[in-house]
Scaffold this motif. Structure first.
Motif, mmCIF file in Angstrom:
data_model
loop_
_atom_site.group_PDB
_atom_site.id
_atom_site.type_symbol
_atom_site.label_atom_id
_atom_site.label_comp_id
_atom_site.label_asym_id
_atom_site.label_seq_id
_atom_site.Cartn_x
_atom_site.Cartn_y
_atom_site.Cartn_z
ATOM 1 N N MET A 1 1.003 -1.142 -0.130
ATOM 2 C CA MET A 1 0.094 -0.074 0.103
ATOM 3 C C MET A 1 0.766 1.172 -0.011
ATOM 4 N N ARG A 2 2.004 1.142 1.008
ATOM 5 C CA ARG A 2 2.680 2.322 1.108
ATOM 6 C C ARG A 2 3.525 2.615 -0.298
ATOM 7 N N HIS A 3 3.861 1.690 -0.906
ATOM 8 C CA HIS A 3 4.774 1.682 -1.960
ATOM 9 C C HIS A 3 3.702 2.229 -3.198
ATOM 10 N N ALA A 4 2.826 1.605 -3.383
ATOM 11 C CA ALA A 4 1.910 1.821 -4.336
ATOM 12 C C ALA A 4 1.255 3.486 -4.147
ATOM 13 N N CYS A 5 1.247 3.862 -3.368
ATOM 14 C CA CYS A 5 0.837 5.181 -2.992
ATOM 15 C C CYS A 5 2.080 6.343 -2.989
ATOM 16 N N CYS A 6 3.146 5.794 -2.456
ATOM 17 C CA CYS A 6 4.111 6.921 -2.238
ATOM 18 C C CYS A 6 5.401 6.681 -2.903
ATOM 19 N N ILE A 7 5.681 5.543 -3.319
ATOM 20 C CA ILE A 7 6.998 5.512 -4.143
ATOM 21 C C ILE A 7 6.857 5.293 -5.656
ATOM 22 N N GLU A 8 7.211 6.328 -6.328
ATOM 23 C CA GLU A 8 7.065 6.302 -7.821
ATOM 24 C C GLU A 8 7.730 5.171 -8.456
ATOM 25 N N THR A 9 8.840 4.581 -8.221
ATOM 26 C CA THR A 9 9.333 3.343 -8.763
ATOM 27 C C THR A 9 8.631 2.187 -8.676
ATOM 28 N N SER A 10 7.604 2.291 -7.943
ATOM 29 C CA SER A 10 6.810 0.967 -7.664
ATOM 30 C C SER A 10 6.193 0.594 -8.721
ATOM 31 N N ALA A 11 5.769 -0.909 -9.069
ATOM 32 C CA ALA A 11 5.011 -1.068 -10.146
ATOM 33 C C ALA A 11 3.795 -0.741 -10.162
ATOM 34 N N LYS A 14 1.565 3.964 -10.894
ATOM 35 C CA LYS A 14 1.041 4.403 -11.889
ATOM 36 C C LYS A 14 -0.676 4.262 -11.818
ATOM 37 N N ASN A 15 -0.965 3.342 -11.222
ATOM 38 C CA ASN A 15 -2.359 2.925 -11.027
ATOM 39 C C ASN A 15 -3.041 3.702 -9.689
ATOM 40 N N ILE A 16 -1.962 3.853 -8.600
ATOM 41 C CA ILE A 16 -2.456 4.240 -7.399
ATOM 42 C C ILE A 16 -2.132 5.895 -7.106
ATOM 43 N N GLY A 17 -0.786 5.766 -6.726
ATOM 44 C CA GLY A 17 -0.321 7.349 -6.308
ATOM 45 C C GLY A 17 -0.426 8.099 -7.564
ATOM 46 N N ALA A 18 0.014 8.030 -8.529
ATOM 47 C CA ALA A 18 -0.122 8.994 -9.759
ATOM 48 C C ALA A 18 -1.439 9.404 -9.998
ATOM 49 N N LYS A 19 -2.609 8.625 -9.568
ATOM 50 C CA LYS A 19 -3.699 9.212 -9.858
ATOM 51 C C LYS A 19 -4.237 9.837 -8.470
ATOM 52 N N GLY A 20 -3.256 10.309 -7.536
ATOM 53 C CA GLY A 20 -3.731 11.268 -6.225
ATOM 54 C C GLY A 20 -4.307 10.337 -5.361
ATOM 55 N N PHE A 34 3.211 1.163 10.136
ATOM 56 C CA PHE A 34 2.862 -0.229 10.032
ATOM 57 C C PHE A 34 1.935 -0.910 11.329
ATOM 58 N N ASP A 35 2.695 -0.268 12.523
ATOM 59 C CA ASP A 35 2.304 -0.691 13.790
ATOM 60 C C ASP A 35 0.580 0.156 14.036
ATOM 61 N N GLN A 36 0.509 1.399 13.617
ATOM 62 C CA GLN A 36 -0.475 1.973 13.638
ATOM 63 C C GLN A 36 -1.703 1.351 12.705
ATOM 64 N N PHE A 37 -1.322 1.042 11.623
ATOM 65 C CA PHE A 37 -2.183 0.524 10.687
ATOM 66 C C PHE A 37 -2.710 -0.745 11.176
ATOM 67 N N VAL A 38 -2.039 -1.664 11.636
ATOM 68 C CA VAL A 38 -2.583 -2.947 12.253
ATOM 69 C C VAL A 38 -3.589 -2.582 13.277
ATOM 70 N N HIS A 39 -2.910 -1.768 14.420
ATOM 71 C CA HIS A 39 -4.094 -1.221 15.292
ATOM 72 C C HIS A 39 -5.282 -0.913 14.826
ATOM 73 N N ASP A 40 -5.448 0.158 13.739
ATOM 74 C CA ASP A 40 -6.694 0.575 13.470
ATOM 75 C C ASP A 40 -7.425 -0.445 12.714
ATOM 76 N N ASP A 63 -9.260 7.177 -1.110
ATOM 77 C CA ASP A 63 -7.823 6.865 -0.568
ATOM 78 C C ASP A 63 -7.790 5.780 0.531
ATOM 79 N N PHE A 64 -6.666 5.272 0.814
ATOM 80 C CA PHE A 64 -6.461 4.072 2.013
ATOM 81 C C PHE A 64 -6.640 4.815 3.313
ATOM 82 N N MET A 65 -7.882 4.857 3.836
ATOM 83 C CA MET A 65 -8.236 5.266 4.999
ATOM 84 C C MET A 65 -9.046 4.194 5.491
ATOM 85 N N ILE A 66 -9.008 4.087 7.038
ATOM 86 C CA ILE A 66 -9.864 3.199 7.607
ATOM 87 C C ILE A 66 -11.213 3.119 7.273
ATOM 88 N N SER A 67 -11.718 4.371 7.087
ATOM 89 C CA SER A 67 -13.220 4.321 6.724
ATOM 90 C C SER A 67 -13.500 3.765 5.270
#
Length: 147
Positions: A1-11, A14-20, A34-40, A63-67
């Motif tokens: 999830m983090r790579h898809a949203c934030c890392i431009e070199t991630s495969a 282009k389908n996630i982060g580049a679309k905002g 990650f710990d916060q994600f698991v907790h949420d 977006d990737f939000m708990i809601s």
């Protein structure tokens, strides 16, 4: 999830982060995030409800939000993608039209996916034409006393 949203070199960027599409800022830090994600997830969605359950965004443009996350099946993940062909069709005997992916309609009708895809894309058929008019009626043999 983090790579898809934030890392431009991630495969998947282009389908996630580049679309905002972003993720909860509290989840972005490597270890703490990650710990916060698991907790949420445990707090708001609960523990994994059944084997092979997957986390998926309800709104694939959101977006990737708990809601916006939910537990779903692998099939649910496959059906919740931008590349799917959505078809709305009103079956006889139903009050409202139903919207399903082409793959779901293939399972419902018993017609091979590739056949439906070809009928609609290559031959330009309407759903009524592609599915056939009687696909949903049970086949019932009339008994006239003869074998």
């Amino acid at each position: 999830m983090r790579h898809a949203c934030c890392i431009e070199t991630s495969a998947h960027y282009k389908n996630i982060g580049a679309k905002g599409i972003t993720m909860d800022p509290a989840w972005q830090e490597m270890k703490v995030g990650f710990d916060q994600f698991v907790h949420d997830v445990k707090r708001y969605l609960g523990h994994i409800p059944y084997p092979n359950a997957k986390l998926n965004r309800q709104d694939i443009t959101g977006d990737f939000m708990i809601s916006n996350l939910r537990w779903t099946t692998p099939q649910g993940v496959s059906n919740n993608q931008n590349k799917n062909i959505q078809i709305t069709f009103k079956r006889k005997g139903r009050k409202r039209p139903e919207t399903h992916t082409l793959a779901e309609w293939a399972r419902i009708t018993g017609i091979e996916y590739s056949c439906l895809f070809s009928r609609i894309r290559d031959y330009g058929m309407t759903p009524e034409e592609a599915f056939g008019h009687d696909w949903y009626k049970p086949i019932r043999k009339e008994s006239n006393g003869k074998k």
